[in-house]
Design an enzyme around this catalytic site. Structure first.
Site, mmCIF file in Angstrom:
data_model
loop_
_atom_site.group_PDB
_atom_site.id
_atom_site.type_symbol
_atom_site.label_atom_id
_atom_site.label_comp_id
_atom_site.label_asym_id
_atom_site.label_seq_id
_atom_site.Cartn_x
_atom_site.Cartn_y
_atom_site.Cartn_z
ATOM 1 N N SER A 29 -1.824 14.020 -0.526
ATOM 2 C CA SER A 29 -0.959 12.409 0.370
ATOM 3 C C SER A 29 -1.358 11.304 1.526
ATOM 4 C CB SER A 29 0.464 12.771 0.195
ATOM 5 O OG SER A 29 0.864 13.682 1.420
ATOM 6 N N GLY A 30 -2.418 12.069 2.178
ATOM 7 C CA GLY A 30 -2.663 11.828 3.662
ATOM 8 C C GLY A 30 -4.134 11.370 3.034
ATOM 9 N N LYS B 232 -10.243 11.688 16.033
ATOM 10 C CA LYS B 232 -9.623 10.846 16.124
ATOM 11 C C LYS B 232 -8.188 12.200 16.849
ATOM 12 C CE LYS B 232 -8.949 8.589 11.985
ATOM 13 N NZ LYS B 232 -8.508 8.618 10.618
ATOM 14 N N GLY C 164 0.666 -1.564 0.002
ATOM 15 C CA GLY C 164 -0.308 0.569 -0.098
ATOM 16 C C GLY C 164 0.820 1.431 0.292
ATOM 17 N N MET C 165 0.105 2.739 0.150
ATOM 18 C CA MET C 165 1.048 3.786 -0.276
ATOM 19 C C MET C 165 1.718 3.929 1.262
ATOM 20 S SD MET C 165 0.712 5.994 -2.231
ATOM 21 C CE MET C 165 2.290 7.121 -2.136
ATOM 22 N N HIS D 92 1.189 18.751 6.268
ATOM 23 C CA HIS D 92 -0.214 19.334 6.847
ATOM 24 C C HIS D 92 0.462 20.621 8.012
ATOM 25 C CE1 HIS D 92 -1.929 15.429 5.937
ATOM 26 N NE2 HIS D 92 -2.138 14.818 6.917
ATOM 27 N N GLN E 117 -4.918 19.882 5.864
ATOM 28 C CA GLN E 117 -4.277 18.789 4.940
ATOM 29 C C GLN E 117 -4.010 18.297 3.402
ATOM 30 O OE1 GLN E 117 -6.752 17.239 8.694
ATOM 31 N NE2 GLN E 117 -5.710 15.443 7.941
ATOM 32 N N CYS F 1 -1.979 11.306 11.264
ATOM 33 C CA CYS F 1 -1.001 12.396 10.866
ATOM 34 C C CYS F 1 -1.225 13.802 11.408
ATOM 35 C CB CYS F 1 -1.203 12.093 9.087
ATOM 36 S SG CYS F 1 -2.556 12.327 8.295
HETATM 37 P P1 NAP Z 1 -3.510 0.587 0.967
HETATM 38 O O1 NAP Z 1 -2.839 1.763 0.328
HETATM 39 O O2 NAP Z 1 -5.208 0.992 0.767
HETATM 40 O O3 NAP Z 1 -3.038 -0.137 1.313
HETATM 41 C C1 NAP Z 1 -3.312 -1.056 2.313
HETATM 42 C C2 NAP Z 1 -2.335 -2.174 2.470
HETATM 43 O O4 NAP Z 1 -3.560 -2.791 3.318
HETATM 44 C C3 NAP Z 1 -2.161 -3.353 1.091
HETATM 45 O O5 NAP Z 1 -0.736 -3.809 1.218
HETATM 46 C C4 NAP Z 1 -3.018 -4.257 1.123
HETATM 47 O O6 NAP Z 1 -2.672 -5.521 0.226
HETATM 48 C C5 NAP Z 1 -3.238 -4.908 2.563
HETATM 49 N N1 NAP Z 1 -4.035 -4.876 2.832
HETATM 50 C C6 NAP Z 1 -5.020 -5.046 2.513
HETATM 51 N N2 NAP Z 1 -6.481 -5.846 2.607
HETATM 52 C C7 NAP Z 1 -5.737 -6.574 3.400
HETATM 53 C C8 NAP Z 1 -6.166 -8.064 4.400
HETATM 54 N N3 NAP Z 1 -7.192 -9.030 3.612
HETATM 55 N N4 NAP Z 1 -5.358 -9.252 4.310
HETATM 56 C C9 NAP Z 1 -3.556 -8.805 3.928
HETATM 57 N N5 NAP Z 1 -3.606 -7.557 3.942
HETATM 58 C C10 NAP Z 1 -4.351 -6.431 3.363
HETATM 59 O O7 NAP Z 1 -3.762 1.879 1.880
HETATM 60 P P2 NAP Z 1 -2.492 3.205 2.704
HETATM 61 O O8 NAP Z 1 -2.726 4.362 2.003
HETATM 62 O O9 NAP Z 1 -1.573 2.809 2.697
HETATM 63 O O10 NAP Z 1 -3.161 3.550 4.002
HETATM 64 C C11 NAP Z 1 -2.809 1.778 4.755
HETATM 65 C C12 NAP Z 1 -3.217 2.826 6.775
HETATM 66 O O11 NAP Z 1 -2.748 3.677 7.141
HETATM 67 C C13 NAP Z 1 -4.206 2.420 6.862
HETATM 68 O O12 NAP Z 1 -4.760 1.764 8.383
HETATM 69 C C14 NAP Z 1 -4.446 4.122 6.890
HETATM 70 O O13 NAP Z 1 -5.478 4.864 7.761
HETATM 71 C C15 NAP Z 1 -3.177 4.484 7.392
HETATM 72 N N6 NAP Z 1 -2.509 6.007 6.807
HETATM 73 C C16 NAP Z 1 -2.828 6.193 5.837
HETATM 74 C C17 NAP Z 1 -2.148 7.007 6.044
HETATM 75 C C18 NAP Z 1 -1.369 8.105 4.338
HETATM 76 O O14 NAP Z 1 -0.669 8.951 4.422
HETATM 77 N N7 NAP Z 1 -2.220 7.177 3.365
HETATM 78 C C19 NAP Z 1 -1.778 8.222 6.634
HETATM 79 C C20 NAP Z 1 -1.531 7.387 7.823
HETATM 80 C C21 NAP Z 1 -2.406 6.229 8.480
HETATM 81 P P3 NAP Z 1 -3.015 -5.593 -1.212
HETATM 82 O O15 NAP Z 1 -2.293 -4.005 -2.152
HETATM 83 O O16 NAP Z 1 -2.787 -7.192 -1.427
HETATM 84 O O17 NAP Z 1 -4.474 -5.235 -1.069
#
Ligand code: NAP
Length: 348
Positions: A177-178, A203, A14-15, A240, A174, A148
């Protein structure tokens, strides 16, 4: 610090997982060896399992075969960037199986026995861990970092806690990218402001009270200050920006606050942890700083930039704070948490 510790990432495709990979490149203590994701990705080479968004996929991970997120083959220390819909059960399963899960997901942050860390502010909250392990029968553990937008606010408020924080009103601007990838539709965000980010205000309010709260025996006494957040998405890529008004129980002079920002240091600085910025809070004199485009990437994205400290006609003082949402607000925060744990002997 001679032997490097093998580490893995839950949610590596993921991201946020990609930000972890980038941040861990060349880390002096942590050796990234294992990548986990869903069944959709398991069994594929990393380079074939995801679309990389941060330049060029590092050679160190490109050829690694992605594993599924079940305990078995992963190293003991895991960073988690799991999708929130599955993080609760998966992170618990790994902690139960003896893994140290340093999570960026929101799922466990507000559980009373889970440390929600900003290492410069509340390193003592790690003392919740023995109680967590006892209560849950775990040999492993879960430690979290804040949302974040919360991290910038708490780094701005942390130096001021000594003056007795009574009320806080914060308004965020914000970065997109968040919201992950693809995030907000370009038609919605270009030339526009979106005055709502689901769950974000709650939050910020709750996490701030926990982080700035005090450890009392086996639990955290939350900061009693009232915290009110307005969260907005703006057309900025990274960083942010937050405007903050604060009322204090004591009545400090403006110079006292300024001195508190300038002199603020924490355990990560004392111990020179590898990802710790030398100065966690950097005050900027120019009236038009900090700005995300000019300042977010400085100090490897690990410092909070503060400016425009002045009296507030409604509360006591107001200022602006900027922090990098995907570094200090995600991957960098979790890595610093793990470095703190290592320096405490918790990874032995
Ligand atoms: P994302 O791009 O959707 O990535 C999610 C990850 O989880 C992927 O590696 C995905 O794997 C995996 N996943 C999904 N379903 C799964 C399952 N059933 N079993 C095992 N792995 C699974 O999400 P993200 O944006 O990176 O965010 C990840 C977390 O960080 C979230 O909790 C989000 O709230 C938090 N967060 C994000 C940001 C941000 O800037 N984006 C900032 C702070 C916090 P696959 O690729 O195989 O589906």
């Amino acid at each position: 610090m001679q032997t490097r510790i093998e580490v893995g990432i839950l949610g590596a495709t993921g991201m946020v997982g990609q930000h972890f990979i980038r941040f861990l490149q060349g880390h002096p203590w942590f050796d990234l060896r294992w990548l986990g994701a869903s069944d959709r990705s398991a069994g594929k080479r990393y380079r074939d399992a995801m679309t990389w968004h941060l330049g060029v996929v590092p050679d160190t991970v490109s050829g690694i075969t992605v594993d599924d997120c079940k305990p078995g083959h992963a190293p003991r220390l895991l960073f988690s960037a799991m999708d929130a819909s599955v993080a609760t059960e998966i992170e618990r399963a790994f902690a139960q199986a003896g893994h140290i899960v340093v999570s960026n997901s929101k799922n466990h942050r507000m559980e009373p026995d889970v440390p929600l860390l900003v290492p410069e502010i509340n390193p003592d909250h790690l003392k919740l861990i023995p109680g967590q392990q006892r209560a849950r029968g775990w040999t492993g553990q879960i430690v979290t970092n804040p949302n974040c937008s919360t991290v910038g606010l708490t780094m701005g408020l942390g130096p001021l806690k000594q003056f007795g924080i009574a009320k806080v009103i914060v308004t965020t601007m914000q970065a997109i990218s968040g919201a992950g990838y693809p995030g907000v539709a370009s038609m919605d965000i270009v030339g526009n402001v979106i005055p709502f980010i689901g769950g974000e205000e709650e939050k910020m309010q709750q996490e701030t009270q926990k982080i700035l709260g005090d450890l009392r025996g086996d639990h955290i006494e939350p900061l009693t200050a009232r915290v009110s957040a307005h969260c907005n998405r703006v057309g900025v890529v990274d960083g942010h920006t937050e405007t903050v008004s604060v009322e204090f129980l004591s009545k400090p002079a403006q110079a006292d606050l300024r001195h508190a920002f300038d002199s603020f240091r924490g355990v990560p600085q004392e111990r020179a942890l590898p990802s710790a910025p030398p100065r966690p809070v950097i005050y900027m004199e120019d009236a038009n700083r900090p700005q995300p485009r000019k300042d977010a990437e400085r100090e490897r994205g690990m410092a909070a930039f503060v400016g425009r400290l002045r009296p507030c006609p409604a509360l006591d003082y107001k200022f602006v704070v900027l922090s990098h949402n995907t570094v200090r607000g995600a991957a960098g925060a979790a890595v610093l948490n793990a470095e703190l744990m290592y320096s405490e002997g918790m990874l032995d």
